[in-house]
Design an enzyme around this catalytic site. Sequence first.
Site, mmCIF file in Angstrom:
data_model
loop_
_atom_site.group_PDB
_atom_site.id
_atom_site.type_symbol
_atom_site.label_atom_id
_atom_site.label_comp_id
_atom_site.label_asym_id
_atom_site.label_seq_id
_atom_site.Cartn_x
_atom_site.Cartn_y
_atom_site.Cartn_z
ATOM 1 N N LYS A 14 0.828 -1.209 0.000
ATOM 2 C CA LYS A 14 0.000 0.000 0.000
ATOM 3 C C LYS A 14 0.866 1.266 0.000
ATOM 4 O O LYS A 14 0.567 2.208 -0.728
ATOM 5 C CB LYS A 14 -0.930 0.023 1.222
ATOM 6 C CG LYS A 14 -1.872 -1.181 1.290
ATOM 7 C CD LYS A 14 -2.868 -1.055 2.444
ATOM 8 C CE LYS A 14 -2.254 -1.101 3.826
ATOM 9 N NZ LYS A 14 -1.718 -2.420 4.236
ATOM 10 N N ARG A 89 -9.664 0.546 8.996
ATOM 11 C CA ARG A 89 -9.259 -0.823 9.323
ATOM 12 C C ARG A 89 -10.331 -1.570 10.104
ATOM 13 O O ARG A 89 -10.112 -2.721 10.486
ATOM 14 C CB ARG A 89 -7.983 -0.798 10.164
ATOM 15 C CG ARG A 89 -6.704 -1.045 9.377
ATOM 16 C CD ARG A 89 -5.540 -0.930 10.356
ATOM 17 N NE ARG A 89 -4.382 -1.653 9.981
ATOM 18 C CZ ARG A 89 -3.311 -1.125 9.382
ATOM 19 N NH1 ARG A 89 -3.293 0.122 9.026
ATOM 20 N NH2 ARG A 89 -2.268 -1.882 9.148
ATOM 21 N N ARG A 128 11.415 -6.323 4.953
ATOM 22 C CA ARG A 128 11.283 -4.888 5.238
ATOM 23 C C ARG A 128 11.842 -4.570 6.629
ATOM 24 O O ARG A 128 12.466 -3.527 6.822
ATOM 25 C CB ARG A 128 9.807 -4.478 5.147
ATOM 26 C CG ARG A 128 9.584 -2.987 5.303
ATOM 27 C CD ARG A 128 8.172 -2.575 4.948
ATOM 28 N NE ARG A 128 7.231 -2.861 6.018
ATOM 29 C CZ ARG A 128 5.912 -2.646 5.934
ATOM 30 N NH1 ARG A 128 5.389 -2.174 4.822
ATOM 31 N NH2 ARG A 128 5.121 -2.925 6.951
ATOM 32 N N ARG A 134 11.629 -0.997 11.569
ATOM 33 C CA ARG A 134 10.327 -1.078 12.251
ATOM 34 C C ARG A 134 10.283 -2.327 13.118
ATOM 35 O O ARG A 134 10.366 -3.445 12.617
ATOM 36 C CB ARG A 134 9.202 -1.128 11.211
ATOM 37 C CG ARG A 134 8.684 0.242 10.852
ATOM 38 C CD ARG A 134 7.563 0.166 9.848
ATOM 39 N NE ARG A 134 6.398 -0.558 10.331
ATOM 40 C CZ ARG A 134 5.263 -0.646 9.661
ATOM 41 N NH1 ARG A 134 5.143 -0.051 8.492
ATOM 42 N NH2 ARG A 134 4.256 -1.325 10.160
ATOM 43 N N ARG A 146 -0.504 -9.147 13.640
ATOM 44 C CA ARG A 146 -1.034 -8.117 12.728
ATOM 45 C C ARG A 146 -1.891 -8.759 11.652
ATOM 46 O O ARG A 146 -2.936 -8.222 11.266
ATOM 47 C CB ARG A 146 0.118 -7.334 12.100
ATOM 48 C CG ARG A 146 0.686 -6.316 13.075
ATOM 49 C CD ARG A 146 2.084 -5.921 12.727
ATOM 50 N NE ARG A 146 2.194 -5.270 11.443
ATOM 51 C CZ ARG A 146 3.328 -5.215 10.737
ATOM 52 N NH1 ARG A 146 4.420 -5.787 11.187
ATOM 53 N NH2 ARG A 146 3.348 -4.600 9.594
HETATM 54 P P1 ADP Z 1 1.109 -2.293 7.945
HETATM 55 O O1 ADP Z 1 -0.060 -2.111 7.032
HETATM 56 O O2 ADP Z 1 2.339 -2.693 7.233
HETATM 57 O O3 ADP Z 1 0.821 -3.161 9.145
HETATM 58 P P2 ADP Z 1 0.827 0.417 9.003
HETATM 59 O O4 ADP Z 1 1.941 1.375 9.011
HETATM 60 O O5 ADP Z 1 -0.360 0.733 8.165
HETATM 61 O O6 ADP Z 1 1.511 -0.942 8.581
HETATM 62 O O7 ADP Z 1 0.282 0.169 10.499
HETATM 63 C C1 ADP Z 1 1.156 -0.120 11.569
HETATM 64 C C2 ADP Z 1 0.356 -0.222 12.874
HETATM 65 O O8 ADP Z 1 -0.285 1.039 13.163
HETATM 66 C C3 ADP Z 1 -0.778 -1.244 12.899
HETATM 67 O O9 ADP Z 1 -0.328 -2.533 13.230
HETATM 68 C C4 ADP Z 1 -1.689 -0.635 13.999
HETATM 69 O O10 ADP Z 1 -1.187 -0.909 15.280
HETATM 70 C C5 ADP Z 1 -1.554 0.863 13.779
HETATM 71 N N1 ADP Z 1 -2.609 1.396 12.879
HETATM 72 C C6 ADP Z 1 -2.397 1.953 11.657
HETATM 73 N N2 ADP Z 1 -3.567 2.333 11.100
HETATM 74 C C7 ADP Z 1 -4.546 1.986 11.977
HETATM 75 C C8 ADP Z 1 -5.963 2.077 11.988
HETATM 76 N N3 ADP Z 1 -6.628 2.612 10.945
HETATM 77 N N4 ADP Z 1 -6.646 1.617 13.066
HETATM 78 C C9 ADP Z 1 -6.007 1.086 14.102
HETATM 79 N N5 ADP Z 1 -4.673 0.951 14.160
HETATM 80 C C10 ADP Z 1 -3.928 1.387 13.129
#
Ligand code: ADP
Length: 191
Positions: A14, A89, A128, A134, A146
């Site tokens: 994404k 999400r 990654r 990270r 996750r």
């Molecule tokens: P990825 O899609 O690779 O897991 P992101 O950077 O989108 O990485 O998200 C990392 C973390 O941030 C998630 O595991 C969650 O803890 C938090 N997070 C991100 N976006 C949301 C959301 N819309 N609602 C709840 N938690 C979120």
Amino acid sequence: MLNIVLFGPPGAGKGTQSEKLIAKYNLVHLSTGDIFRANIKGETELGKLAKTYMDGGNLVPDEVTINMLAAELDKAPNAKGFIFDGFPRTQAQAAALDSLLASKNTAITSMLALEVEEEELKKRLLIRGKDSGRADDQNPEIIQNRINEYNNKTMPVKDFYAAQNKYKGINGIGEIEGIFALLCNEIEQAI
Ligand code: ADP
């Protein structure tokens, strides 16, 4: 306005595709993960709270995430459109986003979903983790959590947009440019 939800599991690509789409269509990129990470770096109260969830690979609570997203939308009153990356999400976040956009006389144009199977995701995330630093990309148990959060809470968001005829699945395996072309093709058809 062109408002795209870029959807898909962790590691689906994404972030990579968002960068290309914002450049081509002149959109504002709203990545909730990036915004949380910037808050963690800046040691804000929001960052401290989000970190307790993110470190374990759990979703940050809806209320916190929705309020943050609403504030980010208000920061870009002249945007031509948005790419929502990592948001919504949960179904509650999706309903909140519809209301927020309706209050600005706009709506989601399409949800474009990058489809990648679980084994490939795990491989990509571990790779990654080696370069990005990270913490949530470096531990197989956190990665699994996750993915579980995604399957349990985020997958149903697909039905939310499918019910509005806005869901489009895209094969997320292959060359970056090829996947980008598929995404652009869907956008051209939607506008
Ligand atoms: P990825 O899609 O690779 O897991 P992101 O950077 O989108 O990485 O998200 C990392 C973390 O941030 C998630 O595991 C969650 O803890 C938090 N997070 C991100 N976006 C949301 C959301 N819309 N609602 C709840 N938690 C979120």
